[in-house]
Design a protein around this motif. Structure first.
Motif, short mmCIF file in Angstrom:
data_model
loop_
_atom_site.label_atom_id
_atom_site.label_comp_id
_atom_site.label_asym_id
_atom_site.label_seq_id
_atom_site.Cartn_x
_atom_site.Cartn_y
_atom_site.Cartn_z
N GLY A 89 0.76 -1.30 -0.10
CA GLY A 89 0.19 0.06 -0.15
C GLY A 89 0.66 1.34 -0.09
N ARG A 90 2.33 1.16 0.53
CA ARG A 90 2.99 2.42 0.42
C ARG A 90 3.89 2.44 -0.66
NH1 ARG A 90 3.47 0.39 5.96
NH2 ARG A 90 5.54 -0.52 5.37
N ASP A 91 3.84 1.35 -1.53
CA ASP A 91 4.57 1.16 -2.83
C ASP A 91 3.98 2.23 -3.94
OD1 ASP A 91 6.08 0.77 -4.96
OD2 ASP A 91 5.81 -1.34 -4.98
N TRP A 92 4.43 3.14 -4.35
CA TRP A 92 3.86 4.00 -5.51
C TRP A 92 4.27 3.79 -6.68
CZ3 TRP A 92 7.59 6.50 -8.07
CH2 TRP A 92 8.81 6.61 -7.20
N LEU A 93 5.08 2.68 -6.85
CA LEU A 93 5.52 2.33 -8.23
C LEU A 93 4.63 1.34 -8.95
CD1 LEU A 93 9.28 1.30 -7.28
CD2 LEU A 93 8.25 3.38 -8.38
N SER A 94 4.35 1.44 -10.19
CA SER A 94 3.55 0.75 -11.10
C SER A 94 4.54 -0.32 -11.74
CB SER A 94 3.04 1.52 -12.47
OG SER A 94 2.29 2.55 -11.90
N TYR A 95 3.94 -1.53 -12.04
CA TYR A 95 4.65 -2.82 -12.70
C TYR A 95 3.99 -3.48 -13.58
CZ TYR A 95 6.87 -2.28 -7.91
OH TYR A 95 7.25 -2.00 -6.42
N GLY A 96 4.76 -3.78 -14.35
CA GLY A 96 4.20 -4.55 -15.73
C GLY A 96 4.12 -6.00 -15.25
#
Length: 89
Positions: free
Chosen positions: A50-57
């Motif tokens: 929930g604290r991770d603001w990155l987007s992942y493929g």
């Protein structure tokens, strides 16, 4: 990444905000702390995600999974590690 881990877990990692250059011996010595920083209960993992603001493929691993894998591989192969945090504008 430290924001995803939270301050207590981030404090287990070497360097400050991802900046370090370590010999193979230093990597081996630090591995238990790195693994502890990334050892999550299911609830802790959900909070960290929930604290991770990155987007992942679809073919990308999470910042919560990649670092421990890299550290274990470096120890296995007898390598040092270098990490530098960059802010690009």
């Amino acid at each position: 990444m430290p924001q995803s881990l939270g301050p207590a877990r981030a404090a287990l990692l070497p360097g400050w905000c991802g900046n370090f250059v370590l010999t193979a011996a230093e990597v081996r010595e630090a591995l238990p702390r790195v693994e502890a920083a990334f050892a999550f209960t299911p609830a802790e993992r959900a909070a960290a995600e929930g604290r991770d603001w990155l987007s992942y493929g679809a073919d990308e691993e999470s910042v919560l999974d990649g670092p421990p894998r890299v550290w274990r591989n470096a120890v296995r192969d007898g390598l040092g590690l270098c990490d530098v945090a960059l802010h690009l504008t």
